[in-house]
Design a protein around this motif. Sequence first.
Motif, short mmCIF file in Angstrom:
data_model
loop_
_atom_site.label_atom_id
_atom_site.label_comp_id
_atom_site.label_asym_id
_atom_site.label_seq_id
_atom_site.Cartn_x
_atom_site.Cartn_y
_atom_site.Cartn_z
N SER A 446 51.25 64.23 5.20
CA SER A 446 52.35 64.07 6.11
C SER A 446 53.20 62.79 5.54
CB SER A 446 52.14 63.95 7.49
OG SER A 446 51.54 64.83 8.32
N THR A 447 52.37 61.67 5.22
CA THR A 447 52.92 60.55 4.59
C THR A 447 53.42 61.05 3.32
OG1 THR A 447 51.15 59.33 5.58
CG2 THR A 447 52.47 58.26 3.61
N ALA A 448 53.07 61.62 2.15
CA ALA A 448 53.66 62.12 1.04
C ALA A 448 55.05 63.14 1.44
CB ALA A 448 52.50 63.14 0.37
N MET A 449 54.85 63.94 2.38
CA MET A 449 55.97 64.88 2.60
C MET A 449 57.17 63.92 3.11
SD MET A 449 55.60 68.16 2.20
CE MET A 449 56.68 68.97 3.30
N THR A 450 56.85 62.80 3.99
CA THR A 450 58.12 62.12 4.53
C THR A 450 58.63 61.34 3.43
OG1 THR A 450 56.83 61.87 6.42
CG2 THR A 450 58.59 60.13 5.99
N SER A 451 57.59 60.81 2.49
CA SER A 451 58.29 60.01 1.22
C SER A 451 59.02 60.97 0.15
CB SER A 451 57.15 59.45 0.53
OG SER A 451 57.74 58.61 -0.56
N ARG A 454 62.81 61.85 1.88
CA ARG A 454 63.62 60.81 1.34
C ARG A 454 64.49 60.74 0.20
NH1 ARG A 454 60.18 56.20 4.25
NH2 ARG A 454 60.13 56.83 6.54
N LEU A 455 63.88 61.33 -0.85
CA LEU A 455 64.37 61.41 -2.09
C LEU A 455 65.37 62.19 -2.23
CD1 LEU A 455 61.23 61.22 -4.34
CD2 LEU A 455 62.44 59.39 -3.55
N LEU A 474 58.90 64.28 -12.51
CA LEU A 474 57.82 63.76 -11.48
C LEU A 474 57.14 62.54 -12.18
CD1 LEU A 474 55.76 64.24 -9.15
CD2 LEU A 474 54.55 65.45 -10.84
N ARG A 475 56.99 62.52 -13.25
CA ARG A 475 56.18 61.02 -13.77
C ARG A 475 57.04 59.96 -14.06
NH1 ARG A 475 55.68 59.27 -19.05
NH2 ARG A 475 56.39 61.45 -20.01
N PRO A 480 57.10 56.83 -9.51
CA PRO A 480 57.51 55.38 -9.11
C PRO A 480 58.13 55.22 -7.76
CG PRO A 480 58.09 55.83 -11.43
CD PRO A 480 57.87 57.15 -10.80
N LEU A 481 59.15 56.02 -7.36
CA LEU A 481 59.64 55.83 -6.22
C LEU A 481 58.97 56.12 -5.01
CD1 LEU A 481 63.15 57.75 -7.08
CD2 LEU A 481 62.92 55.09 -6.65
N CYS A 482 57.72 56.85 -5.24
CA CYS A 482 56.88 57.26 -4.10
C CYS A 482 55.63 56.38 -4.19
CB CYS A 482 56.53 58.65 -4.16
SG CYS A 482 57.70 59.82 -3.68
#
Length: 567
Positions: A446-451, A454-455, A474-475, A480-482
Amino acid sequence: MHCTKEDVIRAIAIYAVVVFLFVFLVCPLCTLFVKAFQNKEGAFVGFAQFIKYFQSKSLIQSISHTFFIAIMSTIISVTLAFFFSYALSRKNVPCKRLFQYIGMIPIFAPTMLLGIALIYLFGNKGIFTALGLQVALYGKVGIIIAESIYCFPVATTILMVAFSAADNRLYEAAETMGTSTLRKMMTITIPNVKYGLISALFVAFTYSFTDFGAPSVVGGNYNVLATDVYKQVVGQQNFNMGAVVGIILLFPAVLSFVVDRITNQKQSAAINSKSVPYQIKPDKKSDALATAFCICITLVMVVFFAVALFASLIKLWPYNLTFTISNYDLTKVASGSGFTAFKNSILISLITAVLGTIVTFVGAYMIEKNQKFGASRKTAYFLSITPLAIPGTVIGLSFIMFFNASQFNIPFLEGYVLQNPFHGIYGTIWIIVLANMIHFYSVPFSTAMTSLKRLDKEFETVSESLAVPFYRTLRKVTLPLCLPAICEMWVYFFVNSLVTVSAVVFLASPTAPIASVIIVSMEGAGQTAPAVAMCMLLLFINLLVRLLYEGIKVYWNKKKRVGVSRG
């Protein structure tokens, strides 16, 4: 239809996540359900095992005990968490961050430590007992106190988020009309946080309903379902009856999960772009009361863990209070396996954190940023949030039943068997790693999905138009943003894997001992001081990991602000 190299990579990634969750989540759960409808010889007996269970007075009593403990612990912990969160969110309380951090300490400790600290405070030779304060600790009272402290940080975290979503315009309108403080609380504050409150109630109920650690230490003869299932499986080797208890444990957790999903969706829908953040207005009397309440809560936490620390540094409570660090010599406890168990726990937590973070982030990325393979993405999403509804005890049970079997009989095809290719990891640290990954999968997901949500989706659109492979985007961009979210996921996996006991108590073996299970054994054998010392070591490691993460987060935020100011 043309299939590109990127499509193949996407397909491999999304199918790998689905297969992982199917093999290590669905298959063990199916094994658990099958066992519940079989006898010890493996013959199908329908609901006979359930009927036998509900005909036993002692086992029925365990159900009523478990519900009573869960209801009382939930009421106490959520009530305290509500006022604690309210004080920190809506009042001018000094040192808010300090109060919040101290209130979160129980998350980082094994629940057994709470029970052991209670013994030092209110046991037969406890500090408060010696001062004349008699408490019937062993039984429901001790479990309720321990579970209330255990659930408090979780409820506080949920309610802090709920209180942060306030719309100040409602309070300004109420003040203009001369509305009293009590009426504002009843007509604005509570309705505003009702979904968070409901979520906190159900989550706290599930935590206390399924916890094994505290009842195993201060439960005495007061049986609950979590200790019952342990006695059935480990004590009597009755896997079928253990499966029945596991299914009973599953129902409240599933109900809690459904309610939590509904309330989270409604709470999100209640926040809109026109909302004005709540403005705290000074009020000397209420601010002083709020500060006093926060001090009381944090003092209780400090006393609990200070007593535990003190007990780990003396020779023999309460007869010999000489200072010693011998309790921390793990090579001499648990028949010499203490250090091995401690080392295994750290290794397991590190492996779980690394592999868990990779798998959950890849799964979340493929679901959120991939527009192809719709059916697989929906399946992966459903399987990814499912572990949130499954108690650790049930995961441990299902794992022992699935991995312990060298082969499975194929239904309706008598004489045909299917060899279990994963039987080899039974009794190793890898079965514990996998159990931890599944147990704690949903929150980091869920944390990854939320992050990722936001992108800006333009990153993928621009990359596609420039023919840049998605894995390069992705790389170079997404990771970097996540990175803050990825670190949060890593910490979550590590901290919880280090102190969990409910799932792994069934999976630890003499060849692969782990600290949390050894602590239960040591406390049961009367080696309380070394058990406390090991608990404190686990607590210190988790606190250190969390503090390092908080320091890194402060550095990132500072760097971001400097970048913005320069821009």
